[in-house]
Design an enzyme around this catalytic site. Structure first.
Site, PDB file in Angstrom:
ATOM      1  N   ASN A   9      50.857  38.045  48.444  1.00 47.48           N
ATOM      2  CA  ASN A   9      50.793  37.966  46.982  1.00 47.48           C
ATOM      3  C   ASN A   9      49.678  39.107  46.531  1.00 47.48           C
ATOM      4  O   ASN A   9      48.609  38.974  46.704  1.00 47.48           O
ATOM      5  CB  ASN A   9      50.487  36.633  46.512  1.00 47.48           C
ATOM      6  CG  ASN A   9      50.259  36.856  44.897  1.00 47.48           C
ATOM      7  OD1 ASN A   9      50.633  37.660  44.262  1.00 47.48           O
ATOM      8  ND2 ASN A   9      49.689  35.612  44.182  1.00 47.48           N
ATOM      9  N   LYS A  11      48.982  40.065  43.767  1.00 46.55           N
ATOM     10  CA  LYS A  11      48.228  39.883  42.332  1.00 46.55           C
ATOM     11  C   LYS A  11      48.061  41.054  41.608  1.00 46.55           C
ATOM     12  O   LYS A  11      49.146  41.995  41.766  1.00 46.55           O
ATOM     13  CB  LYS A  11      47.014  39.218  42.522  1.00 46.55           C
ATOM     14  CG  LYS A  11      46.766  38.149  43.539  1.00 46.55           C
ATOM     15  CD  LYS A  11      45.616  37.165  43.454  1.00 46.55           C
ATOM     16  CE  LYS A  11      45.427  36.368  44.662  1.00 46.55           C
ATOM     17  NZ  LYS A  11      44.966  34.798  44.292  1.00 46.55           N
ATOM     18  N   HIS A  95      52.883  30.195  40.133  1.00 54.90           N
ATOM     19  CA  HIS A  95      51.575  30.371  40.879  1.00 54.90           C
ATOM     20  C   HIS A  95      50.531  29.999  40.198  1.00 54.90           C
ATOM     21  O   HIS A  95      50.610  29.638  38.789  1.00 54.90           O
ATOM     22  CB  HIS A  95      51.363  31.898  40.895  1.00 54.90           C
ATOM     23  CG  HIS A  95      50.153  32.152  41.909  1.00 54.90           C
ATOM     24  ND1 HIS A  95      48.943  32.046  41.487  1.00 54.90           N
ATOM     25  CD2 HIS A  95      50.038  32.261  43.054  1.00 54.90           C
ATOM     26  CE1 HIS A  95      47.973  32.409  42.482  1.00 54.90           C
ATOM     27  NE2 HIS A  95      48.997  32.421  43.493  1.00 54.90           N
ATOM     28  N   GLU A  97      47.761  30.657  39.211  1.00 52.21           N
ATOM     29  CA  GLU A  97      47.184  31.563  38.235  1.00 52.21           C
ATOM     30  C   GLU A  97      47.809  31.808  36.740  1.00 52.21           C
ATOM     31  O   GLU A  97      47.499  31.911  35.896  1.00 52.21           O
ATOM     32  CB  GLU A  97      46.827  33.076  38.734  1.00 52.21           C
ATOM     33  CG  GLU A  97      45.671  32.824  39.607  1.00 52.21           C
ATOM     34  CD  GLU A  97      45.517  33.855  41.015  1.00 52.21           C
ATOM     35  OE1 GLU A  97      46.322  35.016  40.831  1.00 52.21           O
ATOM     36  OE2 GLU A  97      44.749  33.712  41.821  1.00 52.21           O
ATOM     37  N   GLU A 167      49.773  25.146  47.469  1.00 57.94           N
ATOM     38  CA  GLU A 167      48.465  26.136  47.426  1.00 57.94           C
ATOM     39  C   GLU A 167      47.162  25.277  46.636  1.00 57.94           C
ATOM     40  O   GLU A 167      47.704  25.208  45.083  1.00 57.94           O
ATOM     41  CB  GLU A 167      48.738  27.461  46.419  1.00 57.94           C
ATOM     42  CG  GLU A 167      49.600  28.319  47.260  1.00 57.94           C
ATOM     43  CD  GLU A 167      49.619  29.704  46.770  1.00 57.94           C
ATOM     44  OE1 GLU A 167      49.290  30.512  47.597  1.00 57.94           O
ATOM     45  OE2 GLU A 167      49.768  29.957  45.766  1.00 57.94           O
ATOM     46  N   GLY A 173      41.369  32.134  46.283  1.00 55.93           N
ATOM     47  CA  GLY A 173      40.364  32.939  46.201  1.00 55.93           C
ATOM     48  C   GLY A 173      39.023  32.650  46.296  1.00 55.93           C
ATOM     49  O   GLY A 173      38.113  33.189  45.806  1.00 55.93           O
ATOM     50  N   SER A 213      43.073  31.270  50.557  1.00 54.64           N
ATOM     51  CA  SER A 213      42.250  31.764  51.376  1.00 54.64           C
ATOM     52  C   SER A 213      42.445  31.832  52.838  1.00 54.64           C
ATOM     53  O   SER A 213      41.703  31.293  53.989  1.00 54.64           O
ATOM     54  CB  SER A 213      40.672  31.082  51.143  1.00 54.64           C
ATOM     55  OG  SER A 213      40.264  31.365  50.172  1.00 54.64           O
ATOM     56  N   GLY A 235      44.209  37.641  48.941  1.00 51.96           N
ATOM     57  CA  GLY A 235      43.269  38.371  49.269  1.00 51.96           C
ATOM     58  C   GLY A 235      43.190  39.301  50.608  1.00 51.96           C
ATOM     59  O   GLY A 235      43.331  40.503  50.485  1.00 51.96           O
TER      60      GLY A 235
HETATM   61  C1  PEP Z   1      47.664  33.384  46.421  1.00 60.20           C
HETATM   62  O1  PEP Z   1      47.226  34.359  45.504  1.00 60.20           O
HETATM   63  O2  PEP Z   1      48.408  32.857  46.158  1.00 60.20           O
HETATM   64  C2  PEP Z   1      46.538  33.093  47.377  1.00 60.20           C
HETATM   65  C3  PEP Z   1      46.646  32.123  48.144  1.00 60.20           C
HETATM   66  O3  PEP Z   1      45.393  33.861  47.527  1.00 60.20           O
HETATM   67  P1  PEP Z   1      44.171  33.704  48.442  1.00 60.20           P
HETATM   68  O4  PEP Z   1      44.760  34.143  49.611  1.00 60.20           O
HETATM   69  O5  PEP Z   1      43.368  34.743  48.050  1.00 60.20           O
HETATM   70  O6  PEP Z   1      43.417  32.438  48.259  1.00 60.20           O
END
Ligand code: PEP
Length: 257
Positions: A9, A11, A95, A97, A167, A173, A213, A235
């Site tokens: 992803n 983003k 998601h 976010e 998630e 993040g 993460s 990330g």
């Molecule tokens: C995500 O954006 O779905 C995600 C899991 O981000 P990160 O890996 O940065 O925590």
């Protein structure tokens, strides 16, 4: 055995030049990974160029969101048909976010899911609890509601290859990852719920990804968990090295199963 998916992803990162460069590096480095499904989900503005680049490639293309209407006066929205027309096969829906910053609810997730499956896009439906909810022992209830409401009105045939991503919001993040045991526990919960809502064979076939993460250093232990069928990576998907490292680790774990 379920085939793992590693989905990136991106983003709101990468203009079109940066995106094409990153997609090319991933394509070059991961060309021989034949036991993992690889998906990249760049911003809308990059999809068309990357869609052309990935024609004939095993790497799947996904969007990060879609609207439920086909077309109309919905300024700023993009429909599932439009995504399909630029080569998308997947779309991330709900998601955290989107839920947190843009007011998405289980109801909007349900409508978007409908648009995705009606247009032959594979939805990656995201669910997960906040830190406050986890600390109040509400994880099972929160996840149960999100899955049940998100899938309301769908039968097995509609859902086809639908993917769920667990998630935990507190791990996205933040650098704070759920332990493999914490993640596995919720994945089992989700699979049991799918079994309850649908059937045993359907639950066994559904791929449930972990996101939050995930990095090259922790991917191995997470992917070894029986009910973790891959990852949704934020990330660490923005650099070819770390993303490909996670793909290779996953591939090795599955070779050993
Ligand atoms: C995500 O954006 O779905 C995600 C899991 O981000 P990160 O890996 O940065 O925590």
């Amino acid at each position: 055995m379920r085939r793992p998916i590693i989905a990136g992803n991106w983003k709101m990162y990468k203009d079109v030049n940066e995106a094409v460069e990153l997609a090319n590096s991933i394509k070059r480095a991961a060309f021989d990974m034949d036991n993992v499904d690889i998906v990249i989900c760049p911003p809308f503005t990059d999809l068309s160029d990357i869609g052309e680049m990935l024609v004939e490639s095993a790497i799947g293309l996904g969007a990060q969101n879609c609207f439920w209407e086909k077309e109309g006066a919905f300024t700023g929205e993009v429909s599932a048909t439009m995504l399909k027309s630029v080569g998308c096969q997947y779309v991330i829906i709900g998601h955290s976010e989107r839920r947190g910053y843009f007011g998405e609810t289980d109801g909007t997730v349900n409508r978007k899911l409908r648009a995705a499956v009606d247009n032959d896009l594979i939805p990656i439906m995201c669910v997960g609890e906040t830190l406050e909810e986890r600390e109040a022992d509400k994880t099972p209830d929160v996840v149960r509601t999100q899955v049940t409401q998100g899938l309301k009105g769908f039968d097995e045939d509609h859902l086809g290859q639908m993917v769920i991503a667990y998630e935990p919001v507190w791990a996205i993040g933040t650098g704070r990852t759920a332990t493999p045991e914490q993640a596995q526990e919720v994945h089992v919960m989700i699979r049991d719920l799918i079994r309850e809502l649908y059937s045993g064979s359907f639950a066994e076939s559904k791929r449930i990804l972990y996101g939050g993460s995930v990095k090259p250093e922790n991917a191995g232990e997470l992917m070894k968990q029986e009910d973790i069928d891959g990852g949704l990576i934020g990330g660490a998907s923005l650099k070819a090295d770390s993303f490909v490292d996670i793909i290779k680790t996953t591939s090795r774990v599955y070779e050993g199963r």
